[in-house]
Design an enzyme around this catalytic site. Sequence first.
Site, mmCIF file in Angstrom:
data_model
loop_
_atom_site.group_PDB
_atom_site.id
_atom_site.type_symbol
_atom_site.label_atom_id
_atom_site.label_comp_id
_atom_site.label_asym_id
_atom_site.label_seq_id
_atom_site.Cartn_x
_atom_site.Cartn_y
_atom_site.Cartn_z
ATOM 1 N N PRO A 132 0.817 -1.223 0.000
ATOM 2 C CA PRO A 132 0.000 0.000 0.000
ATOM 3 C C PRO A 132 0.848 1.269 0.000
ATOM 4 C CG PRO A 132 -0.488 -1.368 1.934
ATOM 5 C CD PRO A 132 0.595 -2.050 1.176
ATOM 6 N N GLU A 185 1.974 -8.360 8.091
ATOM 7 C CA GLU A 185 2.267 -6.916 8.163
ATOM 8 C C GLU A 185 3.176 -6.468 7.020
ATOM 9 O OE1 GLU A 185 0.699 -4.790 10.073
ATOM 10 O OE2 GLU A 185 -0.400 -6.554 10.749
ATOM 11 N N ARG A 221 -3.346 -6.707 -21.223
ATOM 12 C CA ARG A 221 -4.168 -6.039 -22.256
ATOM 13 C C ARG A 221 -3.320 -5.233 -23.225
ATOM 14 N NH1 ARG A 221 -7.515 -2.426 -21.412
ATOM 15 N NH2 ARG A 221 -9.391 -3.138 -22.471
ATOM 16 N N ASP A 254 -10.052 3.125 -24.530
ATOM 17 C CA ASP A 254 -10.312 2.920 -23.110
ATOM 18 C C ASP A 254 -10.130 4.207 -22.321
ATOM 19 O OD1 ASP A 254 -10.872 0.257 -23.155
ATOM 20 O OD2 ASP A 254 -8.831 -0.383 -22.709
HETATM 21 C C1 LIG Z 1 -2.156 -6.291 5.483
HETATM 22 S S1 LIG Z 1 -1.108 -5.773 4.173
HETATM 23 C C2 LIG Z 1 0.211 -5.000 5.038
HETATM 24 C C3 LIG Z 1 -0.045 -3.584 5.325
HETATM 25 C C4 LIG Z 1 1.122 -2.876 5.972
HETATM 26 N N1 LIG Z 1 1.223 -3.225 7.352
HETATM 27 C C5 LIG Z 1 0.946 -1.378 5.830
HETATM 28 O O1 LIG Z 1 0.317 -0.773 6.681
HETATM 29 O O2 LIG Z 1 1.417 -0.835 4.810
HETATM 30 C C6 LIG Z 1 -0.418 -7.261 3.605
HETATM 31 C C7 LIG Z 1 0.045 -7.228 2.166
HETATM 32 O O3 LIG Z 1 -1.052 -6.986 1.317
HETATM 33 C C8 LIG Z 1 -0.617 -6.347 0.140
HETATM 34 N N2 LIG Z 1 -1.415 -5.126 -0.050
HETATM 35 C C9 LIG Z 1 -2.348 -4.654 0.791
HETATM 36 N N3 LIG Z 1 -2.919 -3.545 0.308
HETATM 37 C C10 LIG Z 1 -2.348 -3.300 -0.890
HETATM 38 C C11 LIG Z 1 -2.510 -2.289 -1.875
HETATM 39 N N4 LIG Z 1 -3.360 -1.291 -1.729
HETATM 40 N N5 LIG Z 1 -1.763 -2.373 -3.003
HETATM 41 C C12 LIG Z 1 -0.864 -3.375 -3.178
HETATM 42 N N6 LIG Z 1 -0.679 -4.359 -2.262
HETATM 43 C C13 LIG Z 1 -1.390 -4.322 -1.127
HETATM 44 C C14 LIG Z 1 0.876 -6.074 0.305
HETATM 45 O O4 LIG Z 1 1.592 -7.081 -0.372
HETATM 46 C C15 LIG Z 1 1.053 -6.185 1.813
HETATM 47 O O5 LIG Z 1 2.361 -6.574 2.159
#
Ligand SMILES: C[S@@+](CC[C@H](N)C(=O)[O-])C[C@H]1O[C@@H](n2cnc3c(N)ncnc32)[C@H](O)[C@@H]1O
Length: 245
Positions: free
Chosen positions: A88, A115, A153, A168
């Site tokens: 994220p 995490e 795509r 698109d």
């Molecule tokens: C619960 S999340 C970890 C969040 C992290 N503790 C933080 O606050 O940034 C677990 C995994 O989900 C994936 N993930 C969650 N949200 C995402 C997003 N918006 N975009 C890309 N990957 C995401 C990532 O690979 C991340 O390591």
Amino acid sequence: MKFDILTLFPGMFSGPFSESIIKRAAEDGLIDIRLHDIRDYAADRHKTADDAPYGGGAGMVMKVEPLAACIEAVRAERRNSRVILTTPRGKRFDQALVSELANEEALLIICGRYEGVDERVRELFVDDEVSIGDFVMTGGELAAMVIVDAVSRFIPGVLGSADSSASDSFSDGLLEYPQYTRPAEFRGRGVPEVLLSGNHREIAQWRRRQALQRTLATRPDLLATAQLSDKERDYLEELANGRRS
Ligand SMILES: C[S@@+](CC[C@H](N)C(=O)[O-])C[C@H]1O[C@@H](n2cnc3c(N)ncnc32)[C@H](O)[C@@H]1O
């Protein structure tokens, strides 16, 4: 295009990749998707892939050793892979990044869980950190599916018609115009006359104006970088000032 996906849950991918366009593209050899179970690269008897965070705190962190071993095994075969960490906190995944990634030979996508992953994975191996939006999911698997789908795509031959991605949303910096198909009337709602007229010049003009209207209404931020003529800018200004509908 070759995709290597590193995950603790390879079973999650069987549905999305075995239907429709992605399935056909793989069968036709246009894309090659390989799934790698990170747990297979854990050295201990219990196949441990996560551990408690240094410094304390909630949750678990994905360990560096199994990920490093998995990445190195994949890269031994695909030296030119661009390594993407789903997170994220990464840069936002948008159509510009999609088209940039589509020019690569191979993408290696790391799916985080818990995490997230030990920071040394990023330091040692990762080219790009990518987020699919400002929200947090339970894992990176869905993000990896989004990346594979959107990038595929752009691979020549994956879409049936050569121009179906050209109109698109985002391709010219605007959202796409509204689309209609038969019937010409449904529950009292008709199709805009111009689309039935057969006049291609007027249809193109109507579509462009609809794209401008939609973008102004829901994503005005896109207009700052869209390629627009002076006339189109005047039109938008009139719309914004309520002098046009
Ligand atoms: C619960 S999340 C970890 C969040 C992290 N503790 C933080 O606050 O940034 C677990 C995994 O989900 C994936 N993930 C969650 N949200 C995402 C997003 N918006 N975009 C890309 N990957 C995401 C990532 O690979 C991340 O390591």
